[in-house]
Write a protein that holds these residues in place. Structure first.
Motif, PDB file in Angstrom:
ATOM      1  N   GLY A  98      10.753 -36.481  29.056  1.00 48.16           N
ATOM      2  CA  GLY A  98      11.587 -37.664  29.210  1.00 48.16           C
ATOM      3  C   GLY A  98      12.804 -37.618  28.323  1.00 48.16           C
ATOM      4  O   GLY A  98      13.322 -38.651  27.880  1.00 48.16           O
ATOM      5  N   ALA A  99      13.283 -36.399  28.048  1.00 42.99           N
ATOM      6  CA  ALA A  99      14.403 -36.209  27.136  1.00 42.99           C
ATOM      7  C   ALA A  99      15.579 -35.555  27.861  1.00 42.99           C
ATOM      8  O   ALA A  99      15.419 -34.940  28.923  1.00 42.99           O
ATOM      9  CB  ALA A  99      13.974 -35.332  25.962  1.00 42.99           C
ATOM     10  N   THR A 100      16.756 -35.682  27.263  1.00 43.68           N
ATOM     11  CA  THR A 100      17.920 -34.974  27.772  1.00 43.68           C
ATOM     12  C   THR A 100      17.958 -33.579  27.163  1.00 43.68           C
ATOM     13  O   THR A 100      17.275 -33.297  26.163  1.00 43.68           O
ATOM     14  CB  THR A 100      19.220 -35.708  27.397  1.00 43.68           C
ATOM     15  OG1 THR A 100      19.368 -35.684  25.962  1.00 43.68           O
ATOM     16  CG2 THR A 100      19.199 -37.152  27.886  1.00 43.68           C
ATOM     17  N   LEU A 101      18.776 -32.716  27.752  1.00 48.99           N
ATOM     18  CA  LEU A 101      18.960 -31.390  27.156  1.00 48.99           C
ATOM     19  C   LEU A 101      19.487 -31.508  25.734  1.00 48.99           C
ATOM     20  O   LEU A 101      19.053 -30.782  24.836  1.00 48.99           O
ATOM     21  CB  LEU A 101      19.934 -30.571  28.008  1.00 48.99           C
ATOM     22  CG  LEU A 101      19.352 -29.852  29.214  1.00 48.99           C
ATOM     23  CD1 LEU A 101      20.475 -29.293  30.085  1.00 48.99           C
ATOM     24  CD2 LEU A 101      18.414 -28.729  28.784  1.00 48.99           C
ATOM     25  N   ALA A 102      20.433 -32.414  25.520  1.00 47.95           N
ATOM     26  CA  ALA A 102      21.012 -32.575  24.182  1.00 47.95           C
ATOM     27  C   ALA A 102      19.933 -32.947  23.170  1.00 47.95           C
ATOM     28  O   ALA A 102      19.909 -32.417  22.045  1.00 47.95           O
ATOM     29  CB  ALA A 102      22.112 -33.633  24.203  1.00 47.95           C
ATOM     30  N   GLN A 103      19.041 -33.841  23.540  1.00 46.25           N
ATOM     31  CA  GLN A 103      17.971 -34.240  22.623  1.00 46.25           C
ATOM     32  C   GLN A 103      17.038 -33.075  22.315  1.00 46.25           C
ATOM     33  O   GLN A 103      16.610 -32.897  21.169  1.00 46.25           O
ATOM     34  CB  GLN A 103      17.198 -35.412  23.222  1.00 46.25           C
ATOM     35  CG  GLN A 103      18.003 -36.703  23.241  1.00 46.25           C
ATOM     36  CD  GLN A 103      17.341 -37.805  24.043  1.00 46.25           C
ATOM     37  OE1 GLN A 103      16.606 -37.537  25.007  1.00 46.25           O
ATOM     38  NE2 GLN A 103      17.584 -39.049  23.679  1.00 46.25           N
ATOM     39  N   LEU A 104      16.740 -32.277  23.318  1.00 48.18           N
ATOM     40  CA  LEU A 104      15.901 -31.096  23.111  1.00 48.18           C
ATOM     41  C   LEU A 104      16.572 -30.124  22.145  1.00 48.18           C
ATOM     42  O   LEU A 104      15.931 -29.580  21.237  1.00 48.18           O
ATOM     43  CB  LEU A 104      15.637 -30.409  24.448  1.00 48.18           C
ATOM     44  CG  LEU A 104      14.599 -29.281  24.441  1.00 48.18           C
ATOM     45  CD1 LEU A 104      13.193 -29.854  24.310  1.00 48.18           C
ATOM     46  CD2 LEU A 104      14.707 -28.451  25.727  1.00 48.18           C
ATOM     47  N   VAL A 105      17.870 -29.924  22.316  1.00 46.68           N
ATOM     48  CA  VAL A 105      18.626 -28.998  21.470  1.00 46.68           C
ATOM     49  C   VAL A 105      18.686 -29.511  20.028  1.00 46.68           C
ATOM     50  O   VAL A 105      18.519 -28.738  19.071  1.00 46.68           O
ATOM     51  CB  VAL A 105      20.044 -28.790  22.033  1.00 46.68           C
ATOM     52  CG1 VAL A 105      20.920 -28.019  21.045  1.00 46.68           C
ATOM     53  CG2 VAL A 105      19.986 -28.054  23.376  1.00 46.68           C
ATOM     54  N   ILE A 106      18.912 -30.803  19.851  1.00 42.98           N
ATOM     55  CA  ILE A 106      18.963 -31.373  18.505  1.00 42.98           C
ATOM     56  C   ILE A 106      17.624 -31.201  17.804  1.00 42.98           C
ATOM     57  O   ILE A 106      17.562 -30.803  16.635  1.00 42.98           O
ATOM     58  CB  ILE A 106      19.368 -32.863  18.556  1.00 42.98           C
ATOM     59  CG1 ILE A 106      20.819 -33.014  19.039  1.00 42.98           C
ATOM     60  CG2 ILE A 106      19.205 -33.517  17.185  1.00 42.98           C
ATOM     61  CD1 ILE A 106      21.205 -34.438  19.410  1.00 42.98           C
ATOM     62  N   ARG A 107      16.535 -31.478  18.531  1.00 42.71           N
ATOM     63  CA  ARG A 107      15.206 -31.339  17.929  1.00 42.71           C
ATOM     64  C   ARG A 107      14.937 -29.884  17.547  1.00 42.71           C
ATOM     65  O   ARG A 107      14.406 -29.601  16.461  1.00 42.71           O
ATOM     66  CB  ARG A 107      14.137 -31.829  18.910  1.00 42.71           C
ATOM     67  CG  ARG A 107      12.723 -31.794  18.349  1.00 42.71           C
ATOM     68  CD  ARG A 107      12.502 -32.981  17.418  1.00 42.71           C
ATOM     69  NE  ARG A 107      12.035 -32.571  16.106  1.00 42.71           N
ATOM     70  CZ  ARG A 107      11.529 -33.411  15.217  1.00 42.71           C
ATOM     71  NH1 ARG A 107      11.430 -34.700  15.490  1.00 42.71           N
ATOM     72  NH2 ARG A 107      11.137 -32.982  14.040  1.00 42.71           N
ATOM     73  N   TRP A 108      15.307 -28.953  18.421  1.00 40.09           N
ATOM     74  CA  TRP A 108      15.135 -27.528  18.108  1.00 40.09           C
ATOM     75  C   TRP A 108      15.901 -27.179  16.831  1.00 40.09           C
ATOM     76  O   TRP A 108      15.399 -26.431  15.979  1.00 40.09           O
ATOM     77  CB  TRP A 108      15.644 -26.682  19.273  1.00 40.09           C
ATOM     78  CG  TRP A 108      15.605 -25.202  19.038  1.00 40.09           C
ATOM     79  CD1 TRP A 108      14.591 -24.339  19.340  1.00 40.09           C
ATOM     80  CD2 TRP A 108      16.643 -24.398  18.449  1.00 40.09           C
ATOM     81  NE1 TRP A 108      14.930 -23.047  18.977  1.00 40.09           N
ATOM     82  CE2 TRP A 108      16.178 -23.065  18.423  1.00 40.09           C
ATOM     83  CE3 TRP A 108      17.917 -24.667  17.944  1.00 40.09           C
ATOM     84  CZ2 TRP A 108      16.953 -22.006  17.911  1.00 40.09           C
ATOM     85  CZ3 TRP A 108      18.680 -23.633  17.420  1.00 40.09           C
ATOM     86  CH2 TRP A 108      18.181 -22.316  17.412  1.00 40.09           C
ATOM     87  N   THR A 109      17.087 -27.727  16.686  1.00 43.47           N
ATOM     88  CA  THR A 109      17.937 -27.411  15.535  1.00 43.47           C
ATOM     89  C   THR A 109      17.287 -27.829  14.225  1.00 43.47           C
ATOM     90  O   THR A 109      17.248 -27.055  13.267  1.00 43.47           O
ATOM     91  CB  THR A 109      19.307 -28.100  15.682  1.00 43.47           C
ATOM     92  OG1 THR A 109      19.920 -27.679  16.912  1.00 43.47           O
ATOM     93  CG2 THR A 109      20.222 -27.743  14.521  1.00 43.47           C
TER      94      THR A 109
END
Length: 330
Positions: free
Chosen positions: A271-282
């Motif tokens: 239920g996340a956006t790509l941007a949110q996934l990328v931020i969390r990975w970071t």
């Protein structure tokens, strides 16, 4: 939100920090003040307690907007991070590049961090921000015309006077950090880092882990490209610097978007956006303390803050990394 100690300082900062470059308008094709104020307030409402700005962002405008926002936020509830060492109003030091301000006037940007300049810049920032102290004061870029010791002796004086709480650097390499540390204890280094820009992992990250220095990762979304919203043929506003960077060249843009397409099912399942996934990975990356993420309006700010709710298992991180390491940019 998650909060992390910055190095060995007494500063605790939000793992997702509001990056205030874009709200200054300069090099981002302009900005709306009302939207910027709403973005800061929305960030704070959603647990983002740290705001990173700089005098050069809009030639004082970004700091002024942050200062205006701070009028309605208890000062002890937020950490204000700003910088020094880039002058557009003084032809001294090393010429960094030529630019234009928000009104289209030609300006020359100099990297300069002489003793008196550092003191003056701090006073100017305090005035624009409407505060009597800065939580983290960072040199913006190395100044090859001024001894590092001279620069940080001035920063140490500011710390002793209570005008700054902690000292940091930005865009410094390991040897420059070591030289600065002969004068003052550094809390952190702010450097570019994203899925597609991982140069710092070779030397800087291991050094910072060993010596307990925080890393503030700027441009974790690679200035928008890792949101997945920028496709080949995207039209940018006049004055936007991004089309000239290597990541936005057509072939690289296509390769990055192909990689993001592989991540999209994972993001959607959460239920996340790509941007949110990328931020969390970071912010899960070893050595990375903070992801600095900009927002031009409240909705973007809320989406950024909610990235903290995304959880990634070790297996999911491996899945991302295996595909990421196959991305070859030209």
């Amino acid at each position: 939100m998650e909060y992390r100690q910055l190095g060995e300082s007494n500063l605790e900062v939000s793992a997702i920090t509001f990056g205030a470059w874009a709200i200054g308008g300069w090099m981002w094709g302009g900005a709306e003040r009302r939207d910027a104020l709403a973005a800061i307030q929305a960030s704070v409402d959603h647990g983002v307690t740290s705001i990173d700005t700089a005098p050069i962002y809009g030639q004082g405008l970004s700091e002024e907007i942050v200062g205006e926002a701070l009028k309605s936020i208890p000062r002890d509830k937020v950490q204000v991070l700003t910088k020094f060492g880039m002058r557009w109003d003084l032809a001294q030091g090393a010429l960094a590049f030529k630019s234009q301000d928000n009104s289209g006037k030609d300006i020359d940007i100099y990297k300069y961090a002489g003793r008196e300049s550092v003191i003056k810049e701090c006073e100017d920032s305090l005035r624009r921000l409407g505060t009597d102290y800065i939580d983290l004061y960072q040199i913006h870029w190395p100044d090859v015309t001024t001894p590092i010791a001279e620069t940080f002796e001035a920063v140490l004086r500011l710390q002793e006077q209570g005008k700054i709480r902690a000292a940091g650097v930005s865009n410094y390499n390991v040897s420059q950090m070591q030289e600065a540390e002969q004068v003052i204890r550094l809390a952190s280094n702010q450097v570019p880092f994203s899925m597609v820009e991982r140069t710092i992992e070779e030397e800087l990250v291991p050094y910072c882990i060993r010596h307990k220095k925080g890393i503030l990762a700027y441009s974790p979304l690679q200035r928008g490209i890792l949101t997945g919203k920028i496709k080949p043929g995207h039209v940018f506003n006049a004055g936007d610097h991004r089309p000239g960077t290597k990541f936005y060249q057509p072939e690289n843009l296509a390769r990055i978007n192909a990689f993001l397409d592989e991540l999209l099912p994972m993001a959607e399942s959460k239920g996340a956006t790509l941007a949110q996934l990328v931020i969390r990975w970071t912010i899960e990356r070893p050595g990375i303390t903070v992801a600095l993420v900009g927002a031009r309006d409240a909705s973007q700010a809320i989406q950024n803050a909610k990235a903290i709710e995304v959880k990634l298992s070790p297996e999911e991180i491996n899945f991302i990394n295996e595909r990421l390491y196959k991305v070859e940019l030209v």
